[in-house]
Design a protein around this motif. Sequence first.
Motif, PDB file in Angstrom:
ATOM      1  N   TYR A 137       0.857  -1.193   0.000  1.00 15.39           N
ATOM      2  CA  TYR A 137       0.000   0.000   0.000  1.00 15.39           C
ATOM      3  C   TYR A 137       0.892   1.242   0.000  1.00 15.39           C
ATOM      4  O   TYR A 137       1.838   1.319   0.791  1.00 15.39           O
ATOM      5  CB  TYR A 137      -0.895   0.009   1.251  1.00 15.39           C
TER       6      TYR A 137
ATOM      7  N   THR B 185      -3.258 -10.263   2.145  1.00 15.95           N
ATOM      8  CA  THR B 185      -2.853  -9.476   0.970  1.00 15.95           C
ATOM      9  C   THR B 185      -2.507 -10.400  -0.189  1.00 15.95           C
ATOM     10  O   THR B 185      -2.907 -10.174  -1.333  1.00 15.95           O
ATOM     11  CB  THR B 185      -1.646  -8.567   1.306  1.00 15.95           C
TER      12      THR B 185
ATOM     13  N   ARG C 161      -5.632 -11.906  -1.757  1.00 13.51           N
ATOM     14  CA  ARG C 161      -6.427 -10.867  -2.427  1.00 13.51           C
ATOM     15  C   ARG C 161      -5.766 -10.415  -3.733  1.00 13.51           C
ATOM     16  O   ARG C 161      -6.440  -9.900  -4.624  1.00 13.51           O
ATOM     17  CB  ARG C 161      -6.626  -9.665  -1.499  1.00 13.51           C
ATOM     18  N   CYS C 162      -4.457 -10.601  -3.833  1.00 13.55           N
ATOM     19  CA  CYS C 162      -3.788 -10.289  -5.101  1.00 13.55           C
ATOM     20  C   CYS C 162      -4.124 -11.350  -6.160  1.00 13.55           C
ATOM     21  O   CYS C 162      -4.229 -11.038  -7.341  1.00 13.55           O
ATOM     22  CB  CYS C 162      -2.274 -10.234  -4.907  1.00 13.55           C
TER      23      CYS C 162
ATOM     24  N   HIS D  94      -7.085  -7.012  -4.191  1.00 15.58           N
ATOM     25  CA  HIS D  94      -6.138  -6.065  -3.586  1.00 15.58           C
ATOM     26  C   HIS D  94      -6.209  -4.701  -4.274  1.00 15.58           C
ATOM     27  O   HIS D  94      -6.133  -3.655  -3.629  1.00 15.58           O
ATOM     28  CB  HIS D  94      -4.721  -6.646  -3.681  1.00 15.58           C
TER      29      HIS D  94
ATOM     30  N   ASN E 232      -8.213  -1.430  -3.244  1.00 15.81           N
ATOM     31  CA  ASN E 232      -7.664  -0.379  -2.380  1.00 15.81           C
ATOM     32  C   ASN E 232      -7.026   0.692  -3.261  1.00 15.81           C
ATOM     33  O   ASN E 232      -6.216   0.375  -4.142  1.00 15.81           O
ATOM     34  CB  ASN E 232      -6.583  -0.951  -1.447  1.00 15.81           C
TER      35      ASN E 232
ATOM     36  N   ALA F  72      -3.213   0.691  -3.499  1.00 13.13           N
ATOM     37  CA  ALA F  72      -2.592  -0.628  -3.708  1.00 13.13           C
ATOM     38  C   ALA F  72      -1.455  -0.542  -4.723  1.00 13.13           C
ATOM     39  O   ALA F  72      -1.554   0.153  -5.732  1.00 13.13           O
ATOM     40  CB  ALA F  72      -3.639  -1.625  -4.198  1.00 13.13           C
TER      41      ALA F  72
ATOM     42  N   HIS G  20       1.701  -3.162  -6.664  1.00 13.69           N
ATOM     43  CA  HIS G  20       2.272  -4.498  -6.819  1.00 13.69           C
ATOM     44  C   HIS G  20       3.297  -4.483  -7.944  1.00 13.69           C
ATOM     45  O   HIS G  20       3.257  -3.617  -8.820  1.00 13.69           O
ATOM     46  CB  HIS G  20       1.185  -5.547  -7.107  1.00 13.69           C
TER      47      HIS G  20
END
Length: 252
Positions: free
Chosen positions: A15, A46, A49-50, A55, A58, A61, A63
């Motif tokens: 995040y 997390t 949720r990815c 994810h 949010n 977020a 990645h």
Amino acid sequence: MESEIIKIRDFSAGYGQNFVLKNINLSFEKNKVTAIMGPSGCGKSTLIRCINRMHELNLDAIHKGDILFNGKSVFETNPILLRKKIGMVFQRPNPFPTMSIYDNVIAGYRLNGIKLSKKEFDLIVEDSLKKAFLWEEVKDNLHKKGTFLSGGQQQRLCIARAMAVNPDVLLLDEPTSALDPKATAMIEELIVELKKTVTIILVTHNRTQAARVSDFTVFLYLGELIEYGSTETIFTTPKNPKTEEYLIGKFG
């Protein structure tokens, strides 16, 4: 390997400026139960949720790296289509409160505008509730609200709802943490049964639960993958001292 349904490659996520997960490399075997364990805040939720791109809901977020599902990047897949194939059940039972048991089960079809005959929906409802070990308990009350069920029944209703759209993978985020021991035992029995038709990734704080139901175990610590292997190996001869400390309850 043909049996690997999900592959996580050099993957980090978090995040804002803060990465909660750091450089994860991991594969999940088809039709197996993989438990993800680790202390609070280590990135377990997390990570799952990815996998189904929740994810990203949010606003801050972040990645990097990739997650492959059946060989294709999840980030190149429409998230709505992806979530049909990778279902999710959350920590607290969350049946749609205004809907009947029947409508809860087929909510995925209705929300996506998929029109079927009443007979087809009837079959899906019965089949999904049977898969979730719930049919016998609710078959005479299908048009009552899902919220009149007990906590354990509500959680099985949520599993039926996820199973109704025929997913390949089911993500379970601490599915029994709000339930009593009897309801927990039933969900655990259900998990073992469901892996015949679906791959299950289970986030759990409950070490004995992981030992009872999973084929493989992942141990995360401070966002890093510390150890991964067969559950039997991890629980009897862990390679990393941190894993052993966690399993004997020194922390987490």
